[in-house]
Design an enzyme around this catalytic site. Structure first.
Site, mmCIF file in Angstrom:
data_model
loop_
_atom_site.group_PDB
_atom_site.id
_atom_site.type_symbol
_atom_site.label_atom_id
_atom_site.label_comp_id
_atom_site.label_asym_id
_atom_site.label_seq_id
_atom_site.Cartn_x
_atom_site.Cartn_y
_atom_site.Cartn_z
ATOM 1 C CG HIS A 80 2.810 -15.063 34.899
ATOM 2 N ND1 HIS A 80 2.388 -13.793 34.005
ATOM 3 C CD2 HIS A 80 1.914 -15.472 35.865
ATOM 4 C CE1 HIS A 80 1.211 -14.605 34.143
ATOM 5 N NE2 HIS A 80 1.428 -15.504 35.240
ATOM 6 C CG ASP A 235 0.971 -22.404 31.533
ATOM 7 O OD1 ASP A 235 0.197 -21.268 31.455
ATOM 8 O OD2 ASP A 235 1.715 -22.657 32.202
#
EC number: 2.7.1.17
Length: 484
Positions: A80, A235
């Site tokens: 993000h 991730d």
């Protein structure tokens, strides 16, 4: 040999694996987070390069021959983040990170546009990338006017490694600009934030090649030529590849800085009203759902800082035997919350404090509060059509047996512990580097580790935990609006 690079919030980890997926070595370098104002969270992208170079340098010092044999590199990273570059690829401002909530008003405005949920399958959360760009346009117009590229954090590392402006599906699904079902950028969503597709990186699957290592870096680290850099993953998707959480119904709970309840899906199952994230997985034609809480081990580390004791000392003080929840309840909303509330303004609280509330009682409440927040994510996944029969625990918080017993009992699900080994995002990204370099079958590579132990729910305490969870659920509406 294959190299995985994981760009986290607190550091960069580099890991080498061989053709048999045995870990040859790993090295890390730390990162700091800048918080110039309440709710803000930033990093200088130059620090990512410094840390990655330091971590790879550590591998070269300890495993130079293995590093020289690297054929593929995989990337994973914190999702993000808004990394803004001009036409010369110069960084325009510090990267606004995933846990930055300054753009809550912009997020709400974008979310009110029905096309965002319809195309992305997700609420527009303040932590996502699109509202950050809306905030920059409104508050830093001189920066927005110079904008040529928007990259996610790991893809800025790719630019340094390869010279390519490229990304992949799992990370890009967290921007609020991706048509998640069709796995491509949406021109209409970009236009809603005054951007064009030409300002986005080109897209590949996480298992595909996305550039080659620049010769000068290959020479610097003693590598050969034509080292492929895989698309990689965000991730959580990278951790899923490391854990083998790639098949329908496979799930893990991650106790890191944030907390994640992750389930792999063979089809696209959006349900934004539940505040569950529905993202592309790193493997082609797969998706995943996530419930995300913003403070997991972060909540315990905050408590440790306040009490002046280490997190390990605090949890050890509770012993190994799970206790029934007491009168104190903790809401772990230190940075706001995503699932299920989508509330950037809410803040944490202790309720039920009394003269008898000792440090150990507060520690127990902190662990239970995070367990109940993960239970919230489980309920949100259920409402989105996903039913889980068990989960695997990963992350730093999984070292606390007390916490794992608390989570198993709060979820009323068995929690599996993988056999000794490191199966996190760095390992998962190294697997993606292997697949991109060799063309191996992704599902054959991304297998699950052996289960060392299963922690079952404490049946005698499930009713008490259920009562405490119901009390926990009543507290959010009671304090909403009173913590600002």
């Amino acid at each position: 040999m294959y190299l995985g690079l994981d760009l986290g919030t607190s550091g960069v980890k580099a890991m080498l694996i061989d053709d048999d997926q045995r870990i040859v070595g790993s090295a890390s370098a730390g990162l700091d987070v800048s918080r110039p104002r309440p709710g803000w969270s930033e990093q200088d992208p130059a620090d990512w390069i410094r840390a990655a170079d330091e971590a790879i340098g550590g591998l070269k010092a300890a495993h130079s021959q293995a590093l020289a044999a690297v054929r593929g590199i995989g990337l994973s990273g914190q999702m993000h983040g808004a990394t803004l570059l001009d036409k010369h690829d110069a960084v325009l401002r510090p990267c606004i990170l995933w846990n930055d909530t300054r753009s809550y008003a912009e997020a709400a405005e974008l979310d009110s546009d029905p096309q965002f949920r319809a195309l992305t399958g997700n609420i527009v959360f303040p932590g996502f990338t699109a509202p950050k760009l809306a905030w920059v346009r409104e508050n830093e117009p001189e920066i927005f006017a110079q904008l040529r590229w928007v990259l996610l954090p790991k893809d800025y590392l790719r630019l340094w490694l390869t010279g390519e402006h490229m990304s992949e599906m799992s990370d890009s699904a967290g921007t609020s600009w991706l048509d998640t079902g069709k796995r491509r950028w949406s021109e209409s969503l970009l236009a809603a934030t005054y951007l064009e597709e030409r300002q986005m990186p080109s897209l590949v699957e996480g298992t595909e090649g996305a550039g080659a290592l620049r010769p000068e870096l290959a020479s610097r680290w003693g590598m050969g030529q034509n080292v492929v850099v895989a698309g990689g993953a965000g991730d959580n998707a990278a951790s899923a590849c490391g854990m083998g959480t790639v098949g329908e119904g496979d799930a893990f709970v991650s106790l890191g800085t944030s907390g994640v309840l992750f389930s792999a899906n063979a089809r696209y199952l959006p349900n934004p009203e539940s505040a569950v994230h529905a993202f592309c997985h790193a493997l082609p034609n797969t998706w995943h759902q996530m419930g995300v809480i913003l403070s997991a081990t972060d909540a315990l580390n905050w408590h440790a800082g306040v009490t002046g004791r280490s997190a390990a000392d605090l949890t050890a003080e509770l012993g190994d035997e799970l206790k029934a929840p007491g009168s104190v309840t903790f809401l772990p909303y230190l940075s706001g919350e995503r699932t299920p509330h989508n509330d950037a303004a809410i803040r944490g609280a202790f309720a039920g404090l009394g003269h008898e509330s000792s440090r150990a009682v507060l520690t127990q409440a902190v662990l239970e509060g995070v367990s109940f927040a993960i239970r919230d994510s489980l309920e949100a996944l259920r409402s989105a059509g996903t039913l889980l029969s068990r989960v695997t625990a990963i992350g730093g918080g999984s070292r606390s047996r007390y916490w794992l017993k608390s989570i198993a009992t709060a979820l009323d699900l068995p929690v599996d512990l993988p056999a000794d080994g490191d199966f996190g995002a760095a390992f998962g990204s190294a697997r993606l580097g292997l697949i991109a370099a060799t063309g191996a079958d992704a599902f054959s590579v991304c297998t699950a580790p052996e289960t060392a132990e299963t922690i079952a729910p404490d049946a005698s305490l499930v009713p008490a935990y259920e009562d405490a969870y119901r009390r926990y659920r009543r507290l959010y509406p009671a304090i909403k609006g009173a913590t600002m």
